[in-house]
Design a protein around this motif. Structure first.
Motif, PDB file in Angstrom:
ATOM      1  N   SER A 151       0.754  -1.103   0.003  1.00 45.80           N
ATOM      2  CA  SER A 151       0.188  -0.072   0.076  1.00 45.80           C
ATOM      3  C   SER A 151       0.689   1.137  -0.079  1.00 45.80           C
ATOM      4  O   SER A 151       0.670   2.215  -0.748  1.00 45.80           O
ATOM      5  CB  SER A 151      -0.979  -0.054   1.314  1.00 45.80           C
ATOM      6  OG  SER A 151      -0.289  -0.133   2.382  1.00 45.80           O
ATOM      7  N   VAL A 152       1.983   1.277   0.837  1.00 49.07           N
ATOM      8  CA  VAL A 152       2.829   2.524   0.885  1.00 49.07           C
ATOM      9  C   VAL A 152       3.722   2.653  -0.398  1.00 49.07           C
ATOM     10  O   VAL A 152       3.508   3.583  -1.066  1.00 49.07           O
ATOM     11  CB  VAL A 152       3.742   2.507   2.094  1.00 49.07           C
ATOM     12  CG1 VAL A 152       4.781   3.434   2.061  1.00 49.07           C
ATOM     13  CG2 VAL A 152       3.001   2.521   3.292  1.00 49.07           C
ATOM     14  N   GLN A 153       4.050   1.412  -0.971  1.00 52.62           N
ATOM     15  CA  GLN A 153       4.673   1.446  -2.105  1.00 52.62           C
ATOM     16  C   GLN A 153       3.994   1.977  -3.175  1.00 52.62           C
ATOM     17  O   GLN A 153       4.668   2.534  -4.345  1.00 52.62           O
ATOM     18  CB  GLN A 153       5.407   0.072  -2.328  1.00 52.62           C
ATOM     19  CG  GLN A 153       6.813  -0.266  -1.298  1.00 52.62           C
ATOM     20  CD  GLN A 153       6.039  -0.776  -0.426  1.00 52.62           C
ATOM     21  OE1 GLN A 153       4.866  -0.665   0.119  1.00 52.62           O
ATOM     22  NE2 GLN A 153       6.979  -1.206   0.701  1.00 52.62           N
ATOM     23  N   SER A 154       2.887   1.587  -3.198  1.00 45.89           N
ATOM     24  CA  SER A 154       2.013   2.040  -4.387  1.00 45.89           C
ATOM     25  C   SER A 154       1.695   3.497  -4.337  1.00 45.89           C
ATOM     26  O   SER A 154       1.610   3.970  -5.722  1.00 45.89           O
ATOM     27  CB  SER A 154       0.576   1.213  -4.262  1.00 45.89           C
ATOM     28  OG  SER A 154       0.580   0.024  -4.433  1.00 45.89           O
ATOM     29  N   GLN A 155       1.608   4.270  -3.445  1.00 40.54           N
ATOM     30  CA  GLN A 155       1.499   5.510  -3.474  1.00 40.54           C
ATOM     31  C   GLN A 155       2.825   6.333  -3.905  1.00 40.54           C
ATOM     32  O   GLN A 155       2.681   7.243  -4.543  1.00 40.54           O
ATOM     33  CB  GLN A 155       1.265   6.199  -1.819  1.00 40.54           C
ATOM     34  CG  GLN A 155      -0.254   5.567  -1.327  1.00 40.54           C
ATOM     35  CD  GLN A 155      -1.483   6.087  -2.303  1.00 40.54           C
ATOM     36  OE1 GLN A 155      -1.483   7.235  -2.650  1.00 40.54           O
ATOM     37  NE2 GLN A 155      -2.313   5.242  -2.612  1.00 40.54           N
ATOM     38  N   THR A 156       3.895   5.774  -3.493  1.00 36.33           N
ATOM     39  CA  THR A 156       5.218   6.215  -3.908  1.00 36.33           C
ATOM     40  C   THR A 156       5.067   6.078  -5.410  1.00 36.33           C
ATOM     41  O   THR A 156       5.726   6.947  -6.321  1.00 36.33           O
ATOM     42  CB  THR A 156       6.332   5.492  -3.506  1.00 36.33           C
ATOM     43  OG1 THR A 156       6.285   5.438  -2.023  1.00 36.33           O
ATOM     44  CG2 THR A 156       7.543   6.009  -3.883  1.00 36.33           C
ATOM     45  N   VAL A 157       4.694   5.029  -6.076  1.00 39.25           N
ATOM     46  CA  VAL A 157       4.629   4.796  -7.412  1.00 39.25           C
ATOM     47  C   VAL A 157       3.788   6.087  -8.103  1.00 39.25           C
ATOM     48  O   VAL A 157       4.093   6.545  -9.051  1.00 39.25           O
ATOM     49  CB  VAL A 157       4.251   3.512  -8.028  1.00 39.25           C
ATOM     50  CG1 VAL A 157       4.008   3.296  -9.389  1.00 39.25           C
ATOM     51  CG2 VAL A 157       5.097   2.462  -7.361  1.00 39.25           C
ATOM     52  N   GLU A 158       2.598   6.391  -7.625  1.00 44.20           N
ATOM     53  CA  GLU A 158       1.950   7.160  -8.063  1.00 44.20           C
ATOM     54  C   GLU A 158       2.400   8.736  -8.126  1.00 44.20           C
ATOM     55  O   GLU A 158       2.497   9.642  -9.053  1.00 44.20           O
ATOM     56  CB  GLU A 158       0.425   7.139  -7.365  1.00 44.20           C
ATOM     57  CG  GLU A 158      -0.324   6.136  -7.595  1.00 44.20           C
ATOM     58  CD  GLU A 158      -0.753   5.886  -8.875  1.00 44.20           C
ATOM     59  OE1 GLU A 158      -0.991   6.947  -9.740  1.00 44.20           O
ATOM     60  OE2 GLU A 158      -0.942   4.877  -9.307  1.00 44.20           O
TER      61      GLU A 158
END
Length: 395
Positions: free
Chosen positions: A129-136
């Motif tokens: 979940s945290v890494q997905s926000q970083t990707v966005e």
């Protein structure tokens, strides 16, 4: 009247009526018995003196003392050298699978032991979940950099149209070109950061390095894993198995890569075909044994960690085969008796090869065309003459 002639002598016994005939018969009986005794005695002494029937001669008596033995010419037969050993079954190529990325909380475990998986198939997922926000965020930076690059390119294009009219100098064109190039480089930097983040996220998934059979699973949903968590799955590459057969130093010396083998797991009557694919280059100094690795195809009955026995065909040779009764041994070693031209027993030292239901193969010491004593050899001595009874050996 003369009385003297009628006198009876008092010293002479009187003969009763009939007594004279009985006396004569008694003497005839005694005479007949004596004659019979004399005849028997004469017959006995006559036979003892050689005048009667002749007994066995000295040569015949000596010939009767020569033992009769069974002999055969064994010839040669194709004898396979069989090496036996025991060991443990294992995966031929066991692949330990752990966390490749930064780790996190496991959300899903998608396989169980015994499942077949493909290369790069996801075995378990880790929360991202945290890494997905970083990707966005990085994706937005890429779009911003692309917009700046497009604006810089447009400014450069307009400036080039004005340079011929004298409204802009060449120095301004150089500045706008540098701005355009910097904006394009910024796009590439942002794109690289985005790709790195995506790759990191992809490494959060625990994947199979190659197609194979899942052997063990050591992770559960909700578990926190990291690069230090160790092995979470074990996968047998291609499902291939092997037997780690422990063999003596002498047995290993005659093996070659590619030798066929039959492997039988403990508790099973079924055997599985395999072949030696690797021979240990070292010998354990304590046990004086080495390992022959026998490759096996996958089967449900072949379970890693199980115990099994192996029969390895380590080549073949043409050797004489004798029954066990023909091979003797003493403190000088193994030997057989062969007959010479005068039918005398000659000791011949031999080296024993394979022992099977067919008999004992002779690795060295015999050519196969000799007359070999098959039995009663233990009662013979070197140089003793025998009567051979040649028999044909069954193949």
């Amino acid at each position: 009247m003369n009385y003297e002639s009628n006198r009876i002598d008092q010293d002479e016994p009187l003969a009763l009526p009939g007594e004279g005939g009985a006396s004569r018969r008694r003497w005839w009986i005694i005479g007949a018995i004596a004659a019979a005794v004399i005849i028997v005695a004469l017959a006995f002494f006559t036979s003892g003196s050689g005048e009667g029937p002749a007994g066995p001669s000295a040569e015949e008596a000596a010939d009767a003392q020569i033992p009769r033995v069974s002999v055969a010419r064994p010839g040669t037969s194709n004898v396979r050298r069989v090496v036996t050993g025991t060991g443990s079954i294992a995966a031929r190529r066991e692949m330990p699978v752990g966390v490749a990325g930064e780790g996190g909380r496991v959300t899903d475990v998608l396989v169980e032991p015994g499942d077949w998986v493909k290369a790069n198939q996801v075995l378990a997922r880790v929360d991202r979940s945290v890494q997905s926000q970083t990707v966005e965020s990085l994706r937005a930076q890429v779009r911003a950099a692309q917009a700046d690059a497009q604006l810089a390119q447009a400014n450069l294009d307009r400036a080039k149209q004005l340079i011929d009219r004298g409204f802009i100098s060449k120095a301004d064109i150089d500045n706008k070109t540098a701005t355009r190039d910097a904006a394009a480089a910024q796009v590439r930097v942002a794109q690289a950061q985005l790709d790195e983040a995506r790759a990191r996220n992809a490494r959060l998934d625990i994947r199979a390095p190659a197609a194979g059979l899942v052997l063990t699973r050591n992770v559960e949903p909700g578990q926190i894993v990291s690069s230090g968590s160790g092995t979470l799955f074990r996968v047998a590459k291609g499902g291939q198995m092997e037997l780690l057969a422990q063999l003596s130093e002498s047995d290993l010396s005659g093996l070659h890569v590619g030798d066929p083998a039959q492997v039988t797991p403990v508790g099973s009557e079924e055997s599985f075909a395999g072949e030696v694919w690797q021979i240990s280059p070292v010998i354990d100094p304590q046990t004086r044994q080495g390992t022959a690795r026998i490759a096996l195809s996958y089967d449900d009955a072949l379970r890693p960690g199980g115990f099994a026995s192996a029969r390895i065909i380590a080549g073949a040779s043409d050797n004489p085969i004798l029954p066990e009764s023909a091979v003797l041994s003493d403190n000088k070693g193994n030997y057989v008796y062969v007959l010479d031209a005068k039918n005398r027993a000659v000791r011949r030292g031999v080296t024993i090869g394979e022992v099977s239901d067919e008999g004992v193969s002779i690795a060295s010491g015999l050519k196969g065309d000799e007359r070999v004593v098959l039995s009663a050899g233990a009662f013979l001595s070197p140089g003793q003459e025998v009567k051979p009874n040649l028999v044909k050996m069954e193949r």
